[in-house]
Design a protein around this motif. Structure first.
Motif, PDB file in Angstrom:
ATOM      1  N   VAL A  77     -22.299  -1.780  -5.748  1.00  0.00           N
ATOM      2  CA  VAL A  77     -21.053  -2.534  -5.560  1.00  0.00           C
ATOM      3  C   VAL A  77     -20.987  -3.042  -4.121  1.00  0.00           C
ATOM      4  O   VAL A  77     -21.230  -2.288  -3.177  1.00  0.00           O
ATOM      5  N   GLU A  78     -20.667  -4.325  -3.969  1.00  0.00           N
ATOM      6  CA  GLU A  78     -20.623  -4.901  -2.625  1.00  0.00           C
ATOM      7  C   GLU A  78     -19.472  -4.306  -1.815  1.00  0.00           C
ATOM      8  O   GLU A  78     -18.404  -3.992  -2.354  1.00  0.00           O
ATOM      9  N   ASP A  79     -19.701  -4.174  -0.505  1.00  0.00           N
ATOM     10  CA  ASP A  79     -18.751  -3.480   0.370  1.00  0.00           C
ATOM     11  C   ASP A  79     -17.363  -4.119   0.362  1.00  0.00           C
ATOM     12  O   ASP A  79     -16.355  -3.436   0.544  1.00  0.00           O
ATOM     13  N   ASP A  80     -17.305  -5.429   0.173  1.00  0.00           N
ATOM     14  CA  ASP A  80     -16.019  -6.119   0.274  1.00  0.00           C
ATOM     15  C   ASP A  80     -15.341  -6.327  -1.079  1.00  0.00           C
ATOM     16  O   ASP A  80     -14.399  -7.106  -1.186  1.00  0.00           O
ATOM     17  N   ILE A  81     -15.814  -5.612  -2.112  1.00  0.00           N
ATOM     18  CA  ILE A  81     -15.289  -5.849  -3.472  1.00  0.00           C
ATOM     19  C   ILE A  81     -13.792  -5.552  -3.567  1.00  0.00           C
ATOM     20  O   ILE A  81     -13.065  -6.217  -4.300  1.00  0.00           O
ATOM     21  N   MET A  82     -13.317  -4.550  -2.793  1.00  0.00           N
ATOM     22  CA  MET A  82     -11.891  -4.206  -2.846  1.00  0.00           C
ATOM     23  C   MET A  82     -11.071  -4.987  -1.816  1.00  0.00           C
ATOM     24  O   MET A  82      -9.886  -4.717  -1.627  1.00  0.00           O
ATOM     25  N   LYS A 116      -3.146   9.455  -2.130  1.00  0.00           N
ATOM     26  CA  LYS A 116      -2.524   8.617  -1.094  1.00  0.00           C
ATOM     27  C   LYS A 116      -3.500   7.547  -0.611  1.00  0.00           C
ATOM     28  O   LYS A 116      -3.156   6.367  -0.494  1.00  0.00           O
ATOM     29  N   GLU A 117      -4.733   7.955  -0.335  1.00  0.00           N
ATOM     30  CA  GLU A 117      -5.758   7.012   0.111  1.00  0.00           C
ATOM     31  C   GLU A 117      -6.099   6.024  -1.000  1.00  0.00           C
ATOM     32  O   GLU A 117      -6.293   4.827  -0.745  1.00  0.00           O
ATOM     33  N   ALA A 118      -6.160   6.527  -2.232  1.00  0.00           N
ATOM     34  CA  ALA A 118      -6.486   5.655  -3.369  1.00  0.00           C
ATOM     35  C   ALA A 118      -5.418   4.581  -3.550  1.00  0.00           C
ATOM     36  O   ALA A 118      -5.734   3.418  -3.837  1.00  0.00           O
ATOM     37  N   ILE A 119      -4.153   4.944  -3.378  1.00  0.00           N
ATOM     38  CA  ILE A 119      -3.059   3.979  -3.508  1.00  0.00           C
ATOM     39  C   ILE A 119      -3.135   2.935  -2.396  1.00  0.00           C
ATOM     40  O   ILE A 119      -2.892   1.742  -2.627  1.00  0.00           O
ATOM     41  N   ARG A 120      -3.510   3.378  -1.189  1.00  0.00           N
ATOM     42  CA  ARG A 120      -3.673   2.425  -0.076  1.00  0.00           C
ATOM     43  C   ARG A 120      -4.779   1.418  -0.374  1.00  0.00           C
ATOM     44  O   ARG A 120      -4.618   0.208  -0.178  1.00  0.00           O
ATOM     45  N   VAL A 121      -5.918   1.934  -0.868  1.00  0.00           N
ATOM     46  CA  VAL A 121      -7.049   1.060  -1.217  1.00  0.00           C
ATOM     47  C   VAL A 121      -6.649   0.092  -2.325  1.00  0.00           C
ATOM     48  O   VAL A 121      -6.973  -1.105  -2.280  1.00  0.00           O
ATOM     49  N   ALA A 122      -5.942   0.619  -3.330  1.00  0.00           N
ATOM     50  CA  ALA A 122      -5.506  -0.217  -4.456  1.00  0.00           C
ATOM     51  C   ALA A 122      -4.579  -1.336  -3.973  1.00  0.00           C
ATOM     52  O   ALA A 122      -4.717  -2.496  -4.381  1.00  0.00           O
ATOM     53  N   LYS A 123      -3.652  -0.988  -3.107  1.00  0.00           N
ATOM     54  CA  LYS A 123      -2.701  -1.973  -2.583  1.00  0.00           C
ATOM     55  C   LYS A 123      -3.444  -3.084  -1.840  1.00  0.00           C
ATOM     56  O   LYS A 123      -3.155  -4.274  -2.005  1.00  0.00           O
ATOM     57  N   HIS A 124      -4.423  -2.690  -1.019  1.00  0.00           N
ATOM     58  CA  HIS A 124      -5.234  -3.664  -0.277  1.00  0.00           C
ATOM     59  C   HIS A 124      -5.997  -4.580  -1.237  1.00  0.00           C
ATOM     60  O   HIS A 124      -6.236  -5.750  -0.939  1.00  0.00           O
ATOM     61  N   ALA A 125      -6.367  -4.021  -2.400  1.00  0.00           N
ATOM     62  CA  ALA A 125      -7.140  -4.783  -3.394  1.00  0.00           C
ATOM     63  C   ALA A 125      -6.244  -5.570  -4.350  1.00  0.00           C
ATOM     64  O   ALA A 125      -6.732  -6.165  -5.309  1.00  0.00           O
ATOM     65  N   ILE A 164       8.384  11.712  -3.394  1.00  0.00           N
ATOM     66  CA  ILE A 164       6.937  11.686  -3.643  1.00  0.00           C
ATOM     67  C   ILE A 164       6.398  10.254  -3.529  1.00  0.00           C
ATOM     68  O   ILE A 164       5.346  10.015  -2.940  1.00  0.00           O
ATOM     69  N   ALA A 165       7.146   9.293  -4.092  1.00  0.00           N
ATOM     70  CA  ALA A 165       6.697   7.894  -4.081  1.00  0.00           C
ATOM     71  C   ALA A 165       6.615   7.344  -2.657  1.00  0.00           C
ATOM     72  O   ALA A 165       5.679   6.608  -2.320  1.00  0.00           O
ATOM     73  N   LYS A 166       7.586   7.706  -1.819  1.00  0.00           N
ATOM     74  CA  LYS A 166       7.534   7.261  -0.416  1.00  0.00           C
ATOM     75  C   LYS A 166       6.372   7.898   0.321  1.00  0.00           C
ATOM     76  O   LYS A 166       5.663   7.244   1.098  1.00  0.00           O
ATOM     77  N   ASP A 167       6.156   9.174   0.070  1.00  0.00           N
ATOM     78  CA  ASP A 167       5.050   9.887   0.721  1.00  0.00           C
ATOM     79  C   ASP A 167       3.704   9.277   0.341  1.00  0.00           C
ATOM     80  O   ASP A 167       2.795   9.174   1.164  1.00  0.00           O
ATOM     81  N   LEU A 168       3.576   8.861  -0.916  1.00  0.00           N
ATOM     82  CA  LEU A 168       2.315   8.303  -1.405  1.00  0.00           C
ATOM     83  C   LEU A 168       2.127   6.829  -1.041  1.00  0.00           C
ATOM     84  O   LEU A 168       1.020   6.298  -1.151  1.00  0.00           O
ATOM     85  N   GLY A 169       3.210   6.177  -0.633  1.00  0.00           N
ATOM     86  CA  GLY A 169       3.109   4.754  -0.312  1.00  0.00           C
ATOM     87  C   GLY A 169       3.323   3.857  -1.511  1.00  0.00           C
ATOM     88  O   GLY A 169       2.981   2.676  -1.480  1.00  0.00           O
ATOM     89  N   ILE A 170       3.897   4.413  -2.578  1.00  0.00           N
ATOM     90  CA  ILE A 170       4.170   3.623  -3.793  1.00  0.00           C
ATOM     91  C   ILE A 170       5.454   2.830  -3.631  1.00  0.00           C
ATOM     92  O   ILE A 170       5.544   1.677  -4.042  1.00  0.00           O
TER      93      ILE A 170
END
Length: 877
Positions: free
Chosen positions: A733-738, A525-534, A552-558
């Motif tokens: 890796v720089e902090d703002d890379i994502m 769930k957190e990984a999908i949030r980070v990916a979306k932000h990136a 499941i997709a709604k729960d995960l934020g997909i």
């Protein structure tokens, strides 16, 4: 003897194809084996000589020599070799420069081979994850042997949890179910029989056969091996994949372009300088030496080695983070990823059915954590009516039944203890027609039958039950995409004489329901949030029904507002052109077939996106191959899937993909910094020599010569360029890379102003060096001026490394975060001072400097930092 061997081979090749049509006796005869005793050891050895080992063929490895020679294909390396050879031919006595060039080239080649070999060994170690042994009858004795030693005719013994080692015809099957999703994509385990099949059927319908790389989920059986190795169904697919050609990754293409561009510019500039020098009255030999010096200056010798090292070190780091990269440059492609198509089960979810809700007859639906004594009794009834087990951490059985056993275990009731207290004395096995399973247990002086199954089936066979209320509870669980199971009991004063469906599974007392699901991984769930932000979009592909997939997709934020779910059936009715037109609407694909995955990947690629695809089965291999980044599962994945993939996830975790994308972005960022650093340094070197040649032509009275000799330039490129470049490649890796969006697929390597930075920073280094040379020339002579230029050039490049280490100001808390850069700088300074202040200075044609002039050269070198800092401030504005 030869004829007999030939005939057996023909039987193996021909007969193995349609063994499902033969009776057991015909299979035994055609493969010349014995059901009771199996093959003898001598016969097995003989057959292995005929058929080979039971292994997939590995792509033939290139020899060490060929891999070594591959390192010399780079355009920049070829230029250096030509320069070294010509230099020796023109002036054999002056061989030191050429020797240094050869040493640099050889070091680069050896390093490349070593690092590529290291990556290959990491992949080979992963293959140990596959189950390597099989239970077999040999010489009339049950024994365990290496799976690769199996031959056609071997009798293999299959039990719950076993991975099937080779294609085989079943001769015994007791409630045998096999998960063939790795081969066919069918998510439900297949019930197996031993009866021959008369008509032609596809693999998925060959119920009397078992296939390599599939897994026994229930029951037990015996089978005769009908084919091995590449003759297996898995092997046929592997053969097709091995034959396909491999494309260059974006990074390889970009680096090749850089090499060619630098090579062309180098040749043009060398010719121009040679002409200018000749026109100024300098001998053609001296003019050629200047041109060679320029060639050495123009070629960033450390670039190829630096990029290889950066990639290899990153690959090693990623292994520790549960990702194995099969090809070094693919790390960069990860950083460009904008679409991740992921399987649900085991990747986004835990691949572990878990009970979340319970319902007792007449009560409300509640969470498992709220279980009281009555609920625990119901959970224990479910556990007793199951064949799954958890012993010493080893889990065996159907995932649904494992969930039931684990629920009791959470309440401190072990199945083993329950079975001792309530021993099983009778059973009615599950079958797909009844959709129920029943067991009879002894409870003190009484006997109790326990039946579990689908809610509607169980409720129809119970007495005195409020079906409407129960089905309302069922619907409440189903809305949350939970799979619901019901349980009912019937009590007897004595052991039933007729253990039949009519007797046991009628007039039962309903107890309640449990609702279970394969829950989402918390880290996904957190990984999908980070990916979306990136700017990376996650697409879920699953064999589940729409309801489960949507929940499941709604729960995960997909699945977000405006996005849709589409089923495999709807997808089948859609043309590829329609899919490509509408693909951006769909975030979830439910009940998909294997061929749909390839279409989905192609549709996204048509939108000019870099696509990553996860998979674990043989049926996923084509999609993994089609995707820009194929991510195979290391735990559940088949060998074929791993061979088709670019990356292997050793923890089968979606979060690892997003972490790898982050690393990939950081790696590409570091490679760009390396290119910026090395090319700007080389431009500075070229410019200093080029401008000096023009000044010498325009005004010979100034006495300008070549500011730097080839040996100086090689030293600078090898020490003050290469050492910091390696360290920059290891920059965290720089902090703002994502926080950045993915690069576009067709985005140039020098996009976003990188080329402008390279040029103006190169001009800066070149002019500062020329200023230093001019001061030395004004106050003294050529060697004195050359020494000042050498100090300024080498010092400026050591300082410039700190400019390019970050896109932000060098004066921040991150300035000390790269110990390798500080170490490289310190080593570079020590070596530089050793050359200037020791007898080595004679080898480099250097002379002692006045302290004031040494300080001027050093200050000019340091001035690159404030100059670049000012430019960074303007960039931010």
């Amino acid at each position: 003897m030869i004829s007999e061997t030939f005939n057996k081979t023909i039987v193996f090749i021909k007969g193995g194809i349609e063994m499902y049509k033969k009776t057991i006796e015909e299979v035994v005869n055609s493969l010349d084996t014995n059901i009771e005793k199996g093959l003898t050891s001598s016969e097995a050895k003989k057959r292995q000589g005929i058929y080979g080992t039971n292994e997939l063929e590995k792509p033939q490895k290139r020899s060490l020599l060929l891999r070594f020679l591959d390192q010399f294909k780079d355009a920049m390396i070829i230029i250096l070799i030509i320069a070294a050879v010509i230099s020796i031919i023109v002036e054999p006595g002056d061989w030191i420069d050429s020797l240094i060039i050869v040493i640099v080239v050889m070091m680069n080649a050896i390093l490349g081979v070593v690092l590529e070999s290291h990556a290959e060994k990491s992949l080979e170690s992963l293959q140990e994850l596959s189950a390597p042994q099989s239970k077999v009858l040999r010489d009339g004795v049950k024994q365990t042997i290496a799976s690769k030693e199996l031959v056609p005719g071997d009798i293999i013994i299959l039990e719950t949890g076993d991975m099937i080692p080779s294609d085989a015809r079943l001769i015994e099957a007791y409630n045998l179910k096999v998960d063939e999703s790795a081969l066919t994509g069918e998510s439900v385990p297949v019930e197996k029989t031993t009866d021959p099949i008369s008509q032609d059927v596809v693999i998925g319908d060959q119920t009397n056969m078992v296939f390599s790389s599939t897994v026994v989920t229930y029951g037990r059986g015996k089978a005769i091996v009908t084919s091995t190795g590449m003759k297996n169904e898995v092997g046929k697919i592997a053969g097709m994949l091995n034959a396909s050609e491999k494309e260059l990754t974006p990074l390889q293409v970009k680096l090749n372009e850089i090499g060619k561009t630098i090579g062309l510019l180098c040749i043009v500039i060398c010719v121009i300088v040679f002409i200018l020098e000749s026109l100024s009255g300098i001998s053609w030999l001296e003019s050629f030496k200047t041109a060679v010096a320029l060639a050495v200056a123009a070629v960033p010798e450390g670039l190829a080695a630096t990029v290889t090292i950066v990639l290899a070190v990153s690959v090693t780091k990623m292994v520790k983070q549960h990702a194995i990269i099969r090809k070094l440059p693919a790390v960069e492609t990860l950083g460009s990823t904008s679409i991740v198509c992921s399987d649900k089960t085991g990747t986004l979810t835990q691949n572990k059915m878990t009970i979340l809700k319970t319902y007792l007859d007449g009560d409300e639906v509640q969470d498992l954590e709220e279980a009281d004594a009555k609920t625990i009794d119901m959970l224990n009834a479910f556990t007793l009516c199951s064949d799954a087990s958890i012993d010493d951490g080893k889990v065996l059985g159907d995932p649904t039944e494992v969930a039931l056993v684990e629920a009791s275990k959470k309440m401190n009731f072990e199945k083993k203890a329950l079975m001792e207290k309530y021993p099983r004395v009778g059973e009615l096995a599950f079958d797909s027609d009844r959709k129920m399973m029943s067991v009879i247990v002894k409870d003190g002086d009484h006997y109790v039958s326990i039946t579990k199954g689908g809610p509607d089936v169980i409720l129809n066979r119970c007495r005195d039950v409020d079906s409407d209320q129960a089905m309302t509870a069922n619907d409440e669980m189903a809305k949350d995409a939970l799979r619901v199971l019901a349980v009912a009991v019937k009590t007897y004063d004595k052991m039933p004489t007729n253990i039949t469906v009519e007797e046991i599974e009628n007039d039962m007392d309903f107890i309640g329901f449990v609702g279970m699901i394969d829950p989402a991984r918390p880290e996904a769930k957190e990984a999908i949030r980070v990916a979306k932000h990136a700017g990376v979009r996650t697409i879920m592909i699953t064999g589940d029904h729409k309801t489960t997939a949507t929940a499941i997709a709604k729960d995960l934020g997909i699945l977000n507002e405006g996005q849709e779910v589409i089923s495999g059936e709807e997808l089948s009715q859609m043309s590829q052109e329609e899919l490509e037109k509408n693909v951006e609407k769909y975030s979830v694909y439910a009940r998909v077939a294997p061929e749909h995955k390839v279409n989905i990947v192609k549709a996204w690629k048509s939108k000019n996106k870099i696509v990553a695809m996860t998979g674990d089965g043989v049926n996923d291999a084509p999609a993994l191959k089609t995707a820009d980044i194929g991510c195979a599962m290391g735990i559940t994945g088949t060998d074929v899937a791993k061979n088709a993939a670019t990356m292997i996830l050793t923890d089968d975790n979606f979060a690892t993909i997003i972490q790898s994308i982050k690393q990939g972005r950081g790696i590409f960022d570091n490679i760009q910094k390396d290119v910026q650093f090395l090319l700007s340094s080389n431009i500075g070197e070229v410019l200093a020599i080029f401008l000096a040649s023009i000044i010498a032509l325009i005004n010979p009275s100034w006495g300008f010569g070549v500011p730097l000799l080839p040996i100086h330039l090689l030293w600078i490129n090898l020490i003050t360029d290469a050492l910091p470049a390696f360290a920059i490649g290891l920059e965290p890796v720089e902090d703002d890379i994502m926080d950045r969006k993915p690069r576009e697929k067709d985005e140039g390597f020098f996009a976003n102003g990188l080329m402008v930075k390279v040029i103006w920073q190169g001009v800066m280094v070149g002019l500062l060096t020329l200023v230093s040379y001019s001061i030395g020339q004004y106050f003294s002579h050529h060697e004195y001026a050359m020494t000042m230029a050498f100090i300024t050039m080498s010092g400026a490049e050591l300082c410039h490394a700190f400019n390019v280490k970050s896109h932000h100001s060098v004066f921040n808390k991150q300035v000390f975060n790269n110990k390798y850069l500080w170490g490289a700088t310190a080593l570079g300074l020590v070596l530089q001072l050793a050359i200037i202040f020791t007898p080595l200075s004679h080898l480099f044609s250097l002379v002692p400097l006045d302290p004031s002039h040494f300080a001027i050269a050093a200050l000019l070198a340091f001035s690159v930092i404030p100059i670049v800092e000012i430019s960074k401030r303007f960039d931010k504005r």
